[in-house]
Design a protein around this motif. Structure first.
Motif, PDB file in Angstrom:
ATOM      1  N   SER A 243      -6.701  -3.752  -0.437  1.00  0.00           N
ATOM      2  CA  SER A 243      -6.047  -4.431   0.690  1.00  0.00           C
ATOM      3  C   SER A 243      -6.424  -5.901   0.760  1.00  0.00           C
ATOM      4  CB  SER A 243      -6.410  -3.726   2.002  1.00  0.00           C
ATOM      5  OG  SER A 243      -7.817  -3.760   2.195  1.00  0.00           O
TER       6      SER A 243
ATOM      7  N   SER B  82       7.569   8.038  -5.317  1.00  0.00           N
ATOM      8  CA  SER B  82       7.568   8.123  -6.770  1.00  0.00           C
ATOM      9  C   SER B  82       8.399   9.315  -7.254  1.00  0.00           C
ATOM     10  CB  SER B  82       6.130   8.230  -7.276  1.00  0.00           C
ATOM     11  OG  SER B  82       6.101   8.335  -8.686  1.00  0.00           O
TER      12      SER B  82
ATOM     13  N   PRO C 146      -4.725   2.720  -7.234  1.00  0.00           N
ATOM     14  CA  PRO C 146      -5.430   2.205  -6.057  1.00  0.00           C
ATOM     15  C   PRO C 146      -5.241   0.692  -5.932  1.00  0.00           C
ATOM     16  CG  PRO C 146      -6.981   2.683  -7.804  1.00  0.00           C
ATOM     17  CD  PRO C 146      -5.663   3.202  -8.272  1.00  0.00           C
TER      18      PRO C 146
ATOM     19  N   PHE D 259       2.608   1.738  -3.681  1.00  0.00           N
ATOM     20  CA  PHE D 259       1.733   2.146  -4.780  1.00  0.00           C
ATOM     21  C   PHE D 259       0.856   3.359  -4.450  1.00  0.00           C
ATOM     22  CE2 PHE D 259       2.786  -2.178  -5.976  1.00  0.00           C
ATOM     23  CZ  PHE D 259       3.011  -2.053  -7.333  1.00  0.00           C
ATOM     24  N   SER D 260       1.086   3.978  -3.308  1.00  0.00           N
ATOM     25  CA  SER D 260       0.299   5.187  -2.977  1.00  0.00           C
ATOM     26  C   SER D 260       1.162   6.350  -2.497  1.00  0.00           C
ATOM     27  CB  SER D 260      -0.738   4.845  -1.893  1.00  0.00           C
ATOM     28  OG  SER D 260      -0.086   4.449  -0.697  1.00  0.00           O
ATOM     29  N   SER D 261       2.495   6.157  -2.454  1.00  0.00           N
ATOM     30  CA  SER D 261       3.387   7.208  -1.950  1.00  0.00           C
ATOM     31  C   SER D 261       3.873   8.070  -3.116  1.00  0.00           C
ATOM     32  CB  SER D 261       4.572   6.581  -1.204  1.00  0.00           C
ATOM     33  OG  SER D 261       5.472   7.587  -0.808  1.00  0.00           O
ATOM     34  N   SER D 262       3.370   9.303  -3.184  1.00  0.00           N
ATOM     35  CA  SER D 262       3.859  10.235  -4.216  1.00  0.00           C
ATOM     36  C   SER D 262       5.285  10.662  -3.930  1.00  0.00           C
ATOM     37  CB  SER D 262       2.926  11.442  -4.289  1.00  0.00           C
ATOM     38  OG  SER D 262       2.864  12.089  -3.009  1.00  0.00           O
TER      39      SER D 262
ATOM     40  N   LEU E 137       1.128   5.301  -9.389  1.00  0.00           N
ATOM     41  CA  LEU E 137       0.293   5.472  -8.196  1.00  0.00           C
ATOM     42  C   LEU E 137      -1.117   5.029  -8.544  1.00  0.00           C
ATOM     43  CD1 LEU E 137       1.657   8.955  -7.008  1.00  0.00           C
ATOM     44  CD2 LEU E 137       2.428   6.656  -6.378  1.00  0.00           C
TER      45      LEU E 137
ATOM     46  N   LEU F 213       0.824  -1.210   0.000  1.00  0.00           N
ATOM     47  CA  LEU F 213       0.000   0.000   0.000  1.00  0.00           C
ATOM     48  C   LEU F 213       0.862   1.266   0.000  1.00  0.00           C
ATOM     49  CD1 LEU F 213      -2.849  -1.012   2.491  1.00  0.00           C
ATOM     50  CD2 LEU F 213      -2.945  -0.915   0.003  1.00  0.00           C
TER      51      LEU F 213
END
Length: 332
Positions: free
Chosen positions: A37, A19, A34, A13-16, A32, A10
């Protein structure tokens, strides 16, 4: 492990920030997107099962999960399309305003989009390729696990079959041993029965002989002539002496003893080949712990002759002074 892997996926794939950091270092940026879980949890559990060598991975359950991941977005898109179509055509409500984020679409914007339409976005194909590769690897591992499980089951079945055959063979041997033991017991019982019959016949014969001796004595008591009395006494003495000759019984006794101690006689003959048959019989009687007086009675000699025979046997056995002849023979 499941919670840790869920948190890492999580975060990645969700941390800007992560990236942007990779882009600043000239590396490809992480898409990035969604991430569900539940998908992460299911994938983690499957990974743990593969690492631990789980033998009971349910392919049907895995197929249902994979089908759910594919069918869910498709079903959502289809239902959304139906719902919007129903709202637009039944309730006559607008479902598209012609604006993007509150800004009307202008012709120059459409031209700019058309000019940039030649650019190819490889993020989605890369994700699909990685997902396909992961699915292929997963299927390969599952089939490999199934193959190993079948191999293990076959080996276990083979071992069980060998164990069953061994048990069957052992049972057959036990039955054979029981039959053999029963046969030996029957032979022993028959031998004992014959011995008891011989003893009974011997007792009967001894009683008849003693009765005849008693009758003969009564006849002698009535004889008045001295010469005739002496003749009848001599006849009675001769009859008694003949009856005292137990050669047949003695030979039978020796035969039984030699049969029981056949191995001993063989060892004695191999170790001391110069022994006579009489000396071998003396050794067998000494092995039975008979005294000199008993040996003299059985062999029909005097006790003095029995002692001399023991002395000669000691010499032939090369026994030194102080060594027990009986102890040596019993431990041969």
């Amino acid at each position: 492990v499941v919670v840790l892997s869920q948190a890492l996926v999580l975060f990645i794939f969700s941390s800007s920030s992560l990236s942007a950091f990779l882009m600043s270092m000239g590396l490809p940026a992480i898409p990035l997107v969604p991430v569900s879980s539940t998908q992460v949890v299911v994938g983690s559990v499957i990974g743990i099962g593969l690492v631990k060598g789980a033998r009971e991975i349910k392919l049907k359950a895995l197929g249902e999960i994979a089908a759910g991941w594919v069918v869910t977005p498709l079903a959502a898109g289809f239902l959304t399309y139906i719902a919007l179509f129903f709202v637009q055509n039944v309730f006559k409500l607008p479902v598209f305003s012609g604006k993007v984020q509150g800004t009307p679409i202008r012709p120059d914007t459409i031209t700019a989009v058309a000019e940039n339409a030649t650019e190819i976005d490889l993020i989605l194909p890369a994700i699909l390729a990685m997902a396909a590769l992961a699915i292929i690897i997963l299927i390969f591992l599952v089939f490999r696990q199934q193959k190993l499980r079948l191999k293990t089951e076959n080996e276990l079945l083979h071992q069980q079959n060998n164990y069953y055959q061994a048990q069957k063979t052992l049972s057959g041997m036990e039955v054979t041993a029981v039959h053999l033991e029963n046969s030996l017991l029957s032979q022993k019982l028959e031998t004992k029965r014959r011995e008891y019959i011989n003893i009974a016949l011997n007792i009967s014969s001894q009683r008849e002989f003693l009765q005849s001796v008693a009758a003969k004595i009564d006849e002698i008591r009535l004889v008045g002539d001295q010469q005739q009395l002496l003749e009848q006494l001599n006849d009675l003495s001769l009859m008694v002496k003949q009856k005292m000759n137990f050669s047949d019984e003695t030979e039978e006794l020796y035969a039984q003893i030699e049969l029981i101690h056949k191995d001993f006689r063989q060892k004695l003959a191999n170790a001391f080949p110069d022994l006579t048959e009489q000396e071998k019989r003396l050794a067998v009687l000494l092995r039975l712990n008979f005294s000199s007086k008993e040996i003299a009675s059985l062999m029909g000699i005097s006790p003095k002759s029995a002692e001399i025979a023991r002395y000669r046997l000691r010499k032939k056995l090369n026994l030194g002074k102080g060594e027990s002849l009986t102890f040596f023979i019993q431990n041969l």
